[in-house]
Design a protein around this motif. Structure first.
Motif, PDB file in Angstrom:
ATOM      1  N   TRP A   1      39.181  56.139  33.481  1.00  0.00           N
ATOM      2  CA  TRP A   1      40.116  55.170  34.030  1.00  0.00           C
ATOM      3  C   TRP A   1      41.578  55.622  34.011  1.00  0.00           C
ATOM      4  CZ3 TRP A   1      39.154  51.152  37.048  1.00  0.00           C
ATOM      5  CH2 TRP A   1      37.847  50.667  37.095  1.00  0.00           C
ATOM      6  N   PRO A   2      42.079  56.233  32.947  1.00  0.00           N
ATOM      7  CA  PRO A   2      43.493  56.631  32.953  1.00  0.00           C
ATOM      8  C   PRO A   2      43.815  57.680  34.016  1.00  0.00           C
ATOM      9  CG  PRO A   2      42.626  56.590  30.721  1.00  0.00           C
ATOM     10  CD  PRO A   2      41.449  56.476  31.637  1.00  0.00           C
ATOM     11  N   ARG A   3      42.799  58.364  34.543  1.00  0.00           N
ATOM     12  CA  ARG A   3      43.040  59.444  35.497  1.00  0.00           C
ATOM     13  C   ARG A   3      42.819  59.040  36.953  1.00  0.00           C
ATOM     14  NH1 ARG A   3      39.667  61.586  31.679  1.00  0.00           N
ATOM     15  NH2 ARG A   3      38.013  62.208  33.119  1.00  0.00           N
ATOM     16  N   TYR A   4      42.429  57.794  37.206  1.00  0.00           N
ATOM     17  CA  TYR A   4      42.294  57.330  38.581  1.00  0.00           C
ATOM     18  C   TYR A   4      43.680  57.146  39.209  1.00  0.00           C
ATOM     19  CZ  TYR A   4      37.328  56.334  37.808  1.00  0.00           C
ATOM     20  OH  TYR A   4      35.990  56.431  37.540  1.00  0.00           O
ATOM     21  N   TYR A   5      43.727  57.032  40.536  1.00  0.00           N
ATOM     22  CA  TYR A   5      45.014  56.903  41.227  1.00  0.00           C
ATOM     23  C   TYR A   5      45.731  55.622  40.788  1.00  0.00           C
ATOM     24  CZ  TYR A   5      42.012  54.274  44.542  1.00  0.00           C
ATOM     25  OH  TYR A   5      41.109  53.411  45.122  1.00  0.00           O
ATOM     26  N   ASP A   6      47.057  55.687  40.842  1.00  0.00           N
ATOM     27  CA  ASP A   6      47.899  54.678  40.207  1.00  0.00           C
ATOM     28  C   ASP A   6      47.657  53.264  40.715  1.00  0.00           C
ATOM     29  OD1 ASP A   6      48.990  56.865  38.947  1.00  0.00           O
ATOM     30  OD2 ASP A   6      50.879  56.844  40.065  1.00  0.00           O
ATOM     31  N   SER A   7      47.416  53.106  42.012  1.00  0.00           N
ATOM     32  CA  SER A   7      47.338  51.765  42.601  1.00  0.00           C
ATOM     33  C   SER A   7      45.936  51.180  42.604  1.00  0.00           C
ATOM     34  CB  SER A   7      47.853  51.803  44.043  1.00  0.00           C
ATOM     35  OG  SER A   7      47.012  52.638  44.846  1.00  0.00           O
ATOM     36  N   LEU A   8      44.990  51.835  41.985  1.00  0.00           N
ATOM     37  CA  LEU A   8      43.606  51.356  42.012  1.00  0.00           C
ATOM     38  C   LEU A   8      43.502  49.936  41.462  1.00  0.00           C
ATOM     39  CD1 LEU A   8      40.524  51.943  42.345  1.00  0.00           C
ATOM     40  CD2 LEU A   8      40.547  52.679  39.959  1.00  0.00           C
ATOM     41  N   THR A   9      42.800  49.093  42.189  1.00  0.00           N
ATOM     42  CA  THR A   9      42.466  47.761  41.695  1.00  0.00           C
ATOM     43  C   THR A   9      40.965  47.561  41.843  1.00  0.00           C
ATOM     44  OG1 THR A   9      42.890  46.779  43.867  1.00  0.00           O
ATOM     45  CG2 THR A   9      44.693  46.752  42.284  1.00  0.00           C
ATOM     46  N   LEU A  10      40.411  46.757  40.951  1.00  0.00           N
ATOM     47  CA  LEU A  10      38.983  46.493  41.004  1.00  0.00           C
ATOM     48  C   LEU A  10      38.631  45.675  42.245  1.00  0.00           C
ATOM     49  CD1 LEU A  10      38.122  45.539  37.311  1.00  0.00           C
ATOM     50  CD2 LEU A  10      37.917  47.749  38.430  1.00  0.00           C
ATOM     51  N   PHE A  11      37.427  45.840  42.709  1.00  0.00           N
ATOM     52  CA  PHE A  11      36.923  45.029  43.801  1.00  0.00           C
ATOM     53  C   PHE A  11      36.115  43.844  43.272  1.00  0.00           C
ATOM     54  CE2 PHE A  11      38.077  48.813  46.027  1.00  0.00           C
ATOM     55  CZ  PHE A  11      38.420  48.384  47.302  1.00  0.00           C
ATOM     56  N   SER A  12      36.008  43.755  41.957  1.00  0.00           N
ATOM     57  CA  SER A  12      35.331  42.610  41.336  1.00  0.00           C
ATOM     58  C   SER A  12      36.355  41.819  40.532  1.00  0.00           C
ATOM     59  CB  SER A  12      34.198  43.082  40.422  1.00  0.00           C
ATOM     60  OG  SER A  12      34.688  43.983  39.451  1.00  0.00           O
ATOM     61  N   PRO A  13      36.301  40.490  40.565  1.00  0.00           N
ATOM     62  CA  PRO A  13      37.239  39.669  39.795  1.00  0.00           C
ATOM     63  C   PRO A  13      37.082  39.926  38.293  1.00  0.00           C
ATOM     64  CG  PRO A  13      36.083  38.352  41.438  1.00  0.00           C
ATOM     65  CD  PRO A  13      35.372  39.667  41.366  1.00  0.00           C
ATOM     66  N   ALA A  14      38.122  39.560  37.554  1.00  0.00           N
ATOM     67  CA  ALA A  14      38.111  39.781  36.107  1.00  0.00           C
ATOM     68  C   ALA A  14      36.918  39.118  35.438  1.00  0.00           C
ATOM     69  CB  ALA A  14      39.418  39.261  35.497  1.00  0.00           C
ATOM     70  N   ARG A  15      36.490  37.943  35.920  1.00  0.00           N
ATOM     71  CA  ARG A  15      35.366  37.244  35.288  1.00  0.00           C
ATOM     72  C   ARG A  15      34.064  38.029  35.413  1.00  0.00           C
ATOM     73  NH1 ARG A  15      34.995  32.192  36.034  1.00  0.00           N
ATOM     74  NH2 ARG A  15      36.824  31.699  37.326  1.00  0.00           N
TER      75      ARG A  15
ATOM     76  N   GLY B   1      53.702  59.855  46.488  1.00  0.00           N
ATOM     77  CA  GLY B   1      54.816  60.764  46.272  1.00  0.00           C
ATOM     78  C   GLY B   1      54.482  62.182  46.717  1.00  0.00           C
ATOM     79  N   GLY B   2      55.338  62.781  47.540  1.00  0.00           N
ATOM     80  CA  GLY B   2      55.110  64.136  48.020  1.00  0.00           C
ATOM     81  C   GLY B   2      54.355  64.209  49.335  1.00  0.00           C
ATOM     82  N   PHE B   3      53.911  63.052  49.865  1.00  0.00           N
ATOM     83  CA  PHE B   3      53.152  63.055  51.116  1.00  0.00           C
ATOM     84  C   PHE B   3      53.943  62.474  52.294  1.00  0.00           C
ATOM     85  CE2 PHE B   3      49.855  63.069  47.833  1.00  0.00           C
ATOM     86  CZ  PHE B   3      48.989  64.053  48.298  1.00  0.00           C
ATOM     87  N   ALA B   4      55.183  62.082  52.081  1.00  0.00           N
ATOM     88  CA  ALA B   4      55.967  61.442  53.134  1.00  0.00           C
ATOM     89  C   ALA B   4      56.102  62.349  54.356  1.00  0.00           C
ATOM     90  CB  ALA B   4      57.343  61.062  52.611  1.00  0.00           C
TER      91      ALA B   4
ATOM     92  N   GLY C   1      49.203  55.501  54.431  1.00  0.00           N
ATOM     93  CA  GLY C   1      49.653  55.120  55.762  1.00  0.00           C
ATOM     94  C   GLY C   1      51.057  54.558  55.790  1.00  0.00           C
ATOM     95  N   ALA C   2      51.565  54.113  54.656  1.00  0.00           N
ATOM     96  CA  ALA C   2      52.924  53.579  54.586  1.00  0.00           C
ATOM     97  C   ALA C   2      53.973  54.678  54.673  1.00  0.00           C
ATOM     98  CB  ALA C   2      53.111  52.786  53.296  1.00  0.00           C
ATOM     99  N   VAL C   3      53.583  55.928  54.377  1.00  0.00           N
ATOM    100  CA  VAL C   3      54.572  57.020  54.347  1.00  0.00           C
ATOM    101  C   VAL C   3      54.180  58.209  55.214  1.00  0.00           C
ATOM    102  CG1 VAL C   3      55.281  56.386  52.007  1.00  0.00           C
ATOM    103  CG2 VAL C   3      53.528  58.138  52.317  1.00  0.00           C
ATOM    104  N   ALA C   4      52.952  58.215  55.738  1.00  0.00           N
ATOM    105  CA  ALA C   4      52.462  59.388  56.464  1.00  0.00           C
ATOM    106  C   ALA C   4      51.621  58.966  57.665  1.00  0.00           C
ATOM    107  CB  ALA C   4      51.630  60.268  55.519  1.00  0.00           C
TER     108      ALA C   4
END
Length: 350
Positions: free
Chosen positions: A43-57, A160-163, A184-187
């Motif tokens: 988990w600490p090595r996944y990309y920074d913005s990763l969010t789960l696709f399952s709710p916390a419950r 970062g670095g892909f703009a 897609g927001a930067v490239a």
């Protein structure tokens, strides 16, 4: 040498769930060996913005609800914090900075050796190291001549670095869609896939899909063997699909080859591309079991529901579709661990 009833290799979600349930199955002395300097697995090595696709419950390990709003989708850092807090409460000894280099049967028990020479023994072992250390990189004809950058999602952290770059993201799964939408927001980004993206609504009739999976029994149904042949859908509440469109991220059929400057698309068109990013998943990685007979010629575990079929006293937790749809997830780790531990306990009593 340190002795235990059970050795769990890996302190990610699967290893921690296994260690938590071990005393209930008769393993009163459990030892967890983790290569990193802290618990948390990949988990600490996944990309920074990763969010789960399952709710916390629906994202909790045995005995500990995920804190906060149960209907939100936790971030990577929230999951890391949850796992590390969970590890601190475990009834097990956890050795971090301990890389396992071999595990083998010796005189009716398991002998496990770490890279620094330390040795550990136990009557049973659960391999819970997952597959993050072995990224699945697709065959890309022409890669040797390609002058751009090729990387796997395992090496991606943030935009970062892909703009301003021209980027092709290979893959049509959840991670590929999240990363492509972010870039897609930067490239200038294209998703390259072999089949159309299989979008699945995150919510149906006012309920999250995971509510339906739980209450219909599909989440825990023992159909794991069949699921390996089924493409994994992309769960979306409409947000990522909208972001792809808003940011001009298109989807094209997989390119046929790389050139020194870029790619050749399926229709024969050549285009210059700066970066190819493969979000194509991972393969099982259990190098410490090489030579034990527990793996097939491709390095994949020989098992049934997570229990090794060729070597006694060995289990696996955290394999994709190990037994059911929720295997290799936070919500499914405990269920798989309980089954594996019960079978190991029955077969490895002194």
């Amino acid at each position: 040498m340190e002795d235990a009833d059970l050795i769990v290799i890996g302190a990610g979600q699967s290893g921690l769930a296994t260690a938590a349930l071990a005393p209930r199955r008769g393993f009163t002395r459990t030892l967890v060996l983790e290569a990193a300097d802290r618990a948390g697995g990949a988990w600490p090595r996944y990309y920074d913005s990763l969010t789960l696709f399952s709710p916390a419950r629906y994202s909790a390990l045995p005995g500990a609800d995920f804190p906060g709003d149960p209907d939100r989708y936790p971030s990577r850092d929230e999951v890391v914090a949850y796992l590390r807090a969970y590890a601190r409460r475990l009834p097990a000894r956890i050795h971090t900075s301990t890389t396992v280099v071999s595990a083998a049967r010796e005189q009716g028990a398991w002998a496990v050796r770490a890279g620094d020479g330390r040795r550990f023994t136990a009557r049973a072992v659960v391999a819970a190291t997952g597959d993050y250390g072995n990224p699945r990189m697709p065959d890309l004809p022409g890669r040797a001549e390609y002058g751009g950058r090729v990387l796997h999602a395992a090496d991606y952290r943030n935009p970062g670095g892909f703009a301003g770059r021209r980027i092709v993201v290979v893959g049509g799964g959840n991670s590929a869609v999240q990363i492509a939408a972010e870039l897609g927001a930067v490239a200038d980004v294209t998703l390259a896939t072999r089949r159309p993206i299989g979008w699945t609504p995150q919510r149906r009739l006012g309920k999250d899909l995971h509510w339906w999976l739980k209450h219909t029994g599909l989440d825990a149904a023992p159909v794991g063997r069949l699921l390996h042949r089924v493409p994994v859908p992309v769960l979306d509440d409409g947000r990522h699909r909208a972001l792809l469109q808003e940011r001009g991220v298109d989807r094209r059929e997989m390119f046929t080859r790389l050139t020194p400057e870029g790619v050749v698309w399926a229709d024969g068109t050549e285009e210059a591309v700066d970066t190819v990013l493969a979000a194509t998943g991972y393969r099982p990685a259990f190098p410490y079991l090489t030579g034990t007979g527990a793996l097939d010629t491709g390095g994949r575990p020989l098992h049934r529901g997570g229990v090794a079929t060729t070597v006694p006293g060995l289990g696996f937790v955290g394999l994709e579709f190990q037994r059911c749809f929720s295997s290799k997830t936070l919500r499914g780790a405990g269920r798989d661990a309980a089954r594996v531990l019960s079978r190991l306990a029955a077969r490895s009593r002194p």
